[in-house]
Motif scaffolding. Structure first.
Motif, PDB file in Angstrom:
ATOM      1  N   VAL A   1       0.850  -1.201   0.000  1.00 27.25           N
ATOM      2  CA  VAL A   1       0.000   0.000   0.000  1.00 27.25           C
ATOM      3  C   VAL A   1       0.886   1.252   0.000  1.00 27.25           C
ATOM      4  CG1 VAL A   1      -2.066  -1.037   0.989  1.00 27.25           C
ATOM      5  CG2 VAL A   1      -0.269  -0.243   2.519  1.00 27.25           C
ATOM      6  N   PRO A   2       1.692   1.431  -1.045  1.00 27.89           N
ATOM      7  CA  PRO A   2       2.623   2.562  -1.093  1.00 27.89           C
ATOM      8  C   PRO A   2       1.932   3.916  -1.164  1.00 27.89           C
ATOM      9  CG  PRO A   2       2.522   1.460  -3.224  1.00 27.89           C
ATOM     10  CD  PRO A   2       1.776   0.600  -2.254  1.00 27.89           C
ATOM     11  N   GLY A   3       0.617   3.927  -1.406  1.00 21.32           N
ATOM     12  CA  GLY A   3      -0.107   5.193  -1.471  1.00 21.32           C
ATOM     13  C   GLY A   3      -0.457   5.765  -0.112  1.00 21.32           C
ATOM     14  N   LEU A   4      -0.160   5.050   0.974  1.00 20.53           N
ATOM     15  CA  LEU A   4      -0.436   5.581   2.310  1.00 20.53           C
ATOM     16  C   LEU A   4       0.342   6.878   2.515  1.00 20.53           C
ATOM     17  CD1 LEU A   4      -0.706   3.614   5.609  1.00 20.53           C
ATOM     18  CD2 LEU A   4       0.778   5.607   5.513  1.00 20.53           C
ATOM     19  N   LYS A   5      -0.323   7.882   3.053  1.00 16.88           N
ATOM     20  CA  LYS A   5       0.291   9.195   3.262  1.00 16.88           C
ATOM     21  C   LYS A   5       0.644   9.367   4.730  1.00 16.88           C
ATOM     22  CE  LYS A   5      -0.559  14.181   2.656  1.00 16.88           C
ATOM     23  NZ  LYS A   5      -1.549  15.194   2.195  1.00 16.88           N
ATOM     24  N   VAL A   6       1.833   9.886   4.995  1.00 16.29           N
ATOM     25  CA  VAL A   6       2.276  10.128   6.357  1.00 16.29           C
ATOM     26  C   VAL A   6       2.501  11.620   6.550  1.00 16.29           C
ATOM     27  CG1 VAL A   6       4.025   9.676   8.111  1.00 16.29           C
ATOM     28  CG2 VAL A   6       3.354   7.850   6.536  1.00 16.29           C
ATOM     29  N   ILE A   7       1.921  12.162   7.611  1.00 21.81           N
ATOM     30  CA  ILE A   7       2.167  13.552   7.992  1.00 21.81           C
ATOM     31  C   ILE A   7       2.899  13.538   9.325  1.00 21.81           C
ATOM     32  CG2 ILE A   7       1.125  15.747   8.667  1.00 21.81           C
ATOM     33  CD1 ILE A   7      -1.129  15.208   6.729  1.00 21.81           C
ATOM     34  N   GLN A   8       4.122  14.075   9.323  1.00 20.04           N
ATOM     35  CA  GLN A   8       4.916  14.081  10.538  1.00 20.04           C
ATOM     36  C   GLN A   8       4.642  15.352  11.326  1.00 20.04           C
ATOM     37  OE1 GLN A   8       9.180  13.976  10.021  1.00 20.04           O
ATOM     38  NE2 GLN A   8       9.491  14.467  12.188  1.00 20.04           N
ATOM     39  N   GLY A   9       4.460  15.201  12.622  1.00 16.85           N
ATOM     40  CA  GLY A   9       4.212  16.342  13.484  1.00 16.85           C
ATOM     41  C   GLY A   9       3.196  16.011  14.547  1.00 16.85           C
ATOM     42  N   SER A  10       2.939  16.962  15.422  1.00 17.23           N
ATOM     43  CA  SER A  10       2.025  16.749  16.536  1.00 17.23           C
ATOM     44  C   SER A  10       0.583  16.947  16.102  1.00 17.23           C
ATOM     45  CB  SER A  10       2.360  17.723  17.677  1.00 17.23           C
ATOM     46  OG  SER A  10       3.676  17.509  18.157  1.00 17.23           O
ATOM     47  N   ALA A  11      -0.257  15.988  16.459  1.00 17.17           N
ATOM     48  CA  ALA A  11      -1.696  16.134  16.240  1.00 17.17           C
ATOM     49  C   ALA A  11      -2.302  16.777  17.500  1.00 17.17           C
ATOM     50  CB  ALA A  11      -2.330  14.776  15.986  1.00 17.17           C
ATOM     51  N   PRO A  12      -3.320  17.635  17.357  1.00 21.68           N
ATOM     52  CA  PRO A  12      -4.081  17.915  16.129  1.00 21.68           C
ATOM     53  C   PRO A  12      -3.566  19.076  15.288  1.00 21.68           C
ATOM     54  CG  PRO A  12      -5.172  18.903  17.994  1.00 21.68           C
ATOM     55  CD  PRO A  12      -3.964  18.208  18.553  1.00 21.68           C
ATOM     56  N   GLU A  13      -2.421  19.648  15.659  1.00 19.16           N
ATOM     57  CA  GLU A  13      -1.924  20.814  14.920  1.00 19.16           C
ATOM     58  C   GLU A  13      -1.701  20.506  13.445  1.00 19.16           C
ATOM     59  OE1 GLU A  13      -1.102  21.333  19.193  1.00 19.16           O
ATOM     60  OE2 GLU A  13      -0.699  19.721  17.754  1.00 19.16           O
ATOM     61  N   THR A  14      -1.408  19.254  13.126  1.00 22.45           N
ATOM     62  CA  THR A  14      -1.118  18.868  11.744  1.00 22.45           C
ATOM     63  C   THR A  14      -2.375  18.558  10.932  1.00 22.45           C
ATOM     64  OG1 THR A  14      -0.695  16.658  12.645  1.00 22.45           O
ATOM     65  CG2 THR A  14       1.223  18.014  12.129  1.00 22.45           C
ATOM     66  N   PHE A  15      -3.566  18.648  11.536  1.00 20.38           N
ATOM     67  CA  PHE A  15      -4.792  18.345  10.794  1.00 20.38           C
ATOM     68  C   PHE A  15      -5.065  19.392   9.717  1.00 20.38           C
ATOM     69  CE2 PHE A  15      -6.956  15.861  14.505  1.00 20.38           C
ATOM     70  CZ  PHE A  15      -6.007  14.855  14.349  1.00 20.38           C
ATOM     71  N   GLY A  16      -4.781  20.639  10.016  1.00 19.62           N
ATOM     72  CA  GLY A  16      -4.953  21.701   9.037  1.00 19.62           C
ATOM     73  C   GLY A  16      -6.348  21.725   8.435  1.00 19.62           C
ATOM     74  N   ASP A  17      -6.383  21.937   7.117  1.00 19.65           N
ATOM     75  CA  ASP A  17      -7.668  22.000   6.409  1.00 19.65           C
ATOM     76  C   ASP A  17      -7.923  20.737   5.588  1.00 19.65           C
ATOM     77  OD1 ASP A  17      -5.721  22.366   4.527  1.00 19.65           O
ATOM     78  OD2 ASP A  17      -6.585  24.176   3.632  1.00 19.65           O
ATOM     79  N   LEU A  18      -7.390  19.612   6.049  1.00 20.15           N
ATOM     80  CA  LEU A  18      -7.593  18.342   5.342  1.00 20.15           C
ATOM     81  C   LEU A  18      -9.068  17.986   5.284  1.00 20.15           C
ATOM     82  CD1 LEU A  18      -4.701  16.294   6.993  1.00 20.15           C
ATOM     83  CD2 LEU A  18      -4.772  17.086   4.624  1.00 20.15           C
ATOM     84  N   GLN A  19      -9.447  17.294   4.222  1.00 22.33           N
ATOM     85  CA  GLN A  19     -10.832  16.845   4.061  1.00 22.33           C
ATOM     86  C   GLN A  19     -11.200  15.865   5.172  1.00 22.33           C
ATOM     87  OE1 GLN A  19     -11.618  15.237   0.196  1.00 22.33           O
ATOM     88  NE2 GLN A  19     -13.710  14.653   0.671  1.00 22.33           N
ATOM     89  N   SER A  20     -12.446  15.929   5.631  1.00 23.78           N
ATOM     90  CA  SER A  20     -12.903  15.080   6.730  1.00 23.78           C
ATOM     91  C   SER A  20     -12.792  13.602   6.377  1.00 23.78           C
ATOM     92  CB  SER A  20     -14.362  15.409   7.076  1.00 23.78           C
ATOM     93  OG  SER A  20     -14.462  16.731   7.568  1.00 23.78           O
ATOM     94  N   PRO A  21     -12.270  12.781   7.297  1.00 22.25           N
ATOM     95  CA  PRO A  21     -12.150  11.342   7.039  1.00 22.25           C
ATOM     96  C   PRO A  21     -13.440  10.601   7.397  1.00 22.25           C
ATOM     97  CG  PRO A  21     -11.196  11.834   9.157  1.00 22.25           C
ATOM     98  CD  PRO A  21     -11.661  13.163   8.582  1.00 22.25           C
ATOM     99  N   ASP A  22     -13.498   9.342   6.993  1.00 17.03           N
ATOM    100  CA  ASP A  22     -14.646   8.487   7.302  1.00 17.03           C
ATOM    101  C   ASP A  22     -14.468   7.756   8.622  1.00 17.03           C
ATOM    102  OD1 ASP A  22     -16.170   8.705   4.632  1.00 17.03           O
ATOM    103  OD2 ASP A  22     -14.149   8.141   4.015  1.00 17.03           O
ATOM    104  N   ALA A  23     -13.229   7.625   9.066  1.00 17.36           N
ATOM    105  CA  ALA A  23     -12.943   6.933  10.320  1.00 17.36           C
ATOM    106  C   ALA A  23     -11.628   7.457  10.874  1.00 17.36           C
ATOM    107  CB  ALA A  23     -12.869   5.421  10.120  1.00 17.36           C
ATOM    108  N   ILE A  24     -11.499   7.420  12.192  1.00 24.06           N
ATOM    109  CA  ILE A  24     -10.274   7.857  12.857  1.00 24.06           C
ATOM    110  C   ILE A  24      -9.910   6.826  13.912  1.00 24.06           C
ATOM    111  CG2 ILE A  24      -9.172   9.625  14.291  1.00 24.06           C
ATOM    112  CD1 ILE A  24     -10.998  11.702  13.063  1.00 24.06           C
ATOM    113  N   PHE A  25      -8.646   6.439  13.922  1.00 24.34           N
ATOM    114  CA  PHE A  25      -8.126   5.585  14.988  1.00 24.34           C
ATOM    115  C   PHE A  25      -7.161   6.406  15.829  1.00 24.34           C
ATOM    116  CE2 PHE A  25      -4.663   2.663  16.411  1.00 24.34           C
ATOM    117  CZ  PHE A  25      -5.379   2.063  17.430  1.00 24.34           C
ATOM    118  N   ILE A  26      -7.402   6.416  17.131  1.00 27.10           N
ATOM    119  CA  ILE A  26      -6.512   7.102  18.067  1.00 27.10           C
ATOM    120  C   ILE A  26      -5.793   6.022  18.862  1.00 27.10           C
ATOM    121  CG2 ILE A  26      -6.332   8.818  19.896  1.00 27.10           C
ATOM    122  CD1 ILE A  26      -9.064   9.896  19.026  1.00 27.10           C
ATOM    123  N   GLY A  27      -4.536   5.812  18.526  1.00 20.67           N
ATOM    124  CA  GLY A  27      -3.795   4.712  19.133  1.00 20.67           C
ATOM    125  C   GLY A  27      -3.175   5.046  20.467  1.00 20.67           C
TER     126      GLY A  27
END
Length: 415
Positions: free
Chosen positions: A313-339
């Protein structure tokens, strides 16, 4: 002329101004009368250089696709959409990994006509006697080769659209390195044309470094004796991952993915991704599933990308940084996992605010602090709390004993 054209417009959009014509290696002679008529009546004709070379003298202004194609596509969908009658030549079936998909995505069906030719996929299956419904098609054109890993299992039939003449050699090496060197390996060149050529071998014995750029690969996957096949069902063995130990264990991972409930075309946010296991197995569930992994540490972010490539699955995107500051204006997801880290200030609320309506959040708590935070959020938002207790049998002296993993409190909730 301007008044005439405006007078024929309906809501600024003219009917059937665009024809998308599939053409094969059999050239002009292989086109139907309707396809020829669409090309001959066009004012502007787009296509690849080899496609345009098949066309006899026509009245249309001929335009070869530039590289990249995006500016020409924009020109077609803006200027030409209003003023010109356009025909586009595309390889085989234009709606099968073709430019037809790009051109028609936002058009009214009344605006265009697609006239497909037999696809290279269909031709390859016909030559090999393979049922199309039991054969997987993967395009490697402008796409990473590592996506093949997701489809490897004994007996799998694959048809691969090649990027160029070096693709067969690269695929044969990938299969060999992955424990599928015994696979039956066929390469077709100039498929459907007078110069059609076929080469057959095993992947591990393939020795042709450079084929013609116009080629297609067909594979019947045969696993070597010691090869471990990868299931697309969640819960891959932990040792398939490169990790520093920060990963969701396979038993917990399977339960977590069941509650996240991936569906085709949906996107997951994996917040605090660690090794990337949840996002990777979310994407492995269906080729159209996507994931953005948020990871603070640079070394772990790099490791997630490594695992994603190795597991197809090489299309997986990684954003490095602290959440939630890195959420920005990204489109809303269908599911979220908080590990991890749900006890952190504002993280859950930021995730909840970003989540699509009807979306799912699953949070796994290990520490007392995070478990307390999960319980507090459950009282406010509802959802389901589950306690996951797992023990694995391990050697104790000369016998086996149970070694308990840390208990997990899992909260799942639908917005």
């Amino acid at each position: 002329m301007l008044l005439t054209r405006l007078g024929t417009a309906r809501s600024d959009v003219r009917e059937r101004w665009l024809s998308i014509v599939g053409i094969g290696e059999d050239g002009w002679g292989g086109l139907s009368p309707a396809a020829k008529q669409a090309v001959e009546s066009a004012e502007v004709l787009y296509g690849g250089v080899r496609h345009l070379a098949h066309v006899p003298s026509v009245r249309a202004m001929q335009v070869a696709w530039p590289s990249p194609m995006a500016p020409a596509v924009h020109e077609i969908l803006t200027h030409h959409r209003r003023w010109s009658k356009v025909a586009v030549l595309a390889s085989g079936d234009p709606m099968l990994f073709g430019v037809g998909v790009t051109l028609t995505r936002e058009l009214d069906p009344a605006e265009f006509l697609v006239i497909p030719h037999v696809s290279a996929f269909s031709l390859a299956c016909a030559r090999l006697g393979w049922p199309i419904s039991e054969t997987v098609l993967v395009s490697l054109v402008n796409r990473p080769i590592e996506q093949i890993y997701r489809y490897l299992h004994p007996g799998q039939r694959l048809v691969l659209f090649s990027e160029d003449g070096t693709t067969p050699s690269a695929v044969a090496q990938l299969l060999t390195d992955s424990g599928y060197g015994s696979s039956k390996f066929t390469v077709f060149e100039y498929l459907g044309g007078s110069a059609e050529k076929r080469r057959d071998d095993r992947a591990e014995a393939w020795s042709v470094e450079q084929c013609h750029d116009l080629n297609l690969i067909a594979v019947v996957c045969v696993a070597d004796p010691e090869t471990r096949a990868l299931s697309i069902v969640p819960g891959l063995s932990d040792d398939f991952y490169v990790t520093d130990g920060q990963l969701t264990k396979r038993e917990v991972r399977a339960v977590t993915l069941a509650h996240l409930a991936p569906l085709p075309g949906q996107q997951l946010w994996d917040v605090g991704a660690g090794t990337g296991t949840i996002g990777i197995e979310w994407m492995r569930s269906h080729p159209s599933c996507s994931c953005i992994s948020f990871e603070e540490r640079e070394d772990r972010a790099a490791r997630i990308l490594t695992n994603a490539k190795r597991l197809g699955v090489p299309g997986l995107k990684v954003i490095q940084g602290s959440a939630p500051e890195t959420f920005g204006d990204l489109q809303s997801p269908d599911a979220i996992f908080i590990g991890g880290g749900i006890s952190g200030d504002g993280l859950f609320q930021a995730c909840w605010d970003k989540l699509s309506k009807g979306g799912r959040i699953v949070a796994n708590a290990v520490t007392i602090e995070s478990e307390t935070a999960v319980a507090a959020q459950q009282r406010l938002y509802g959802g389901e709390l589950v306690r996951i207790l797992v023990a694995r049998a391990e050697p104790v002296g000369g016998v086996l004993g149970w070694r308990h993993m840390m208990p997990i409190t899992q909260w799942s909730v639908v917005k």
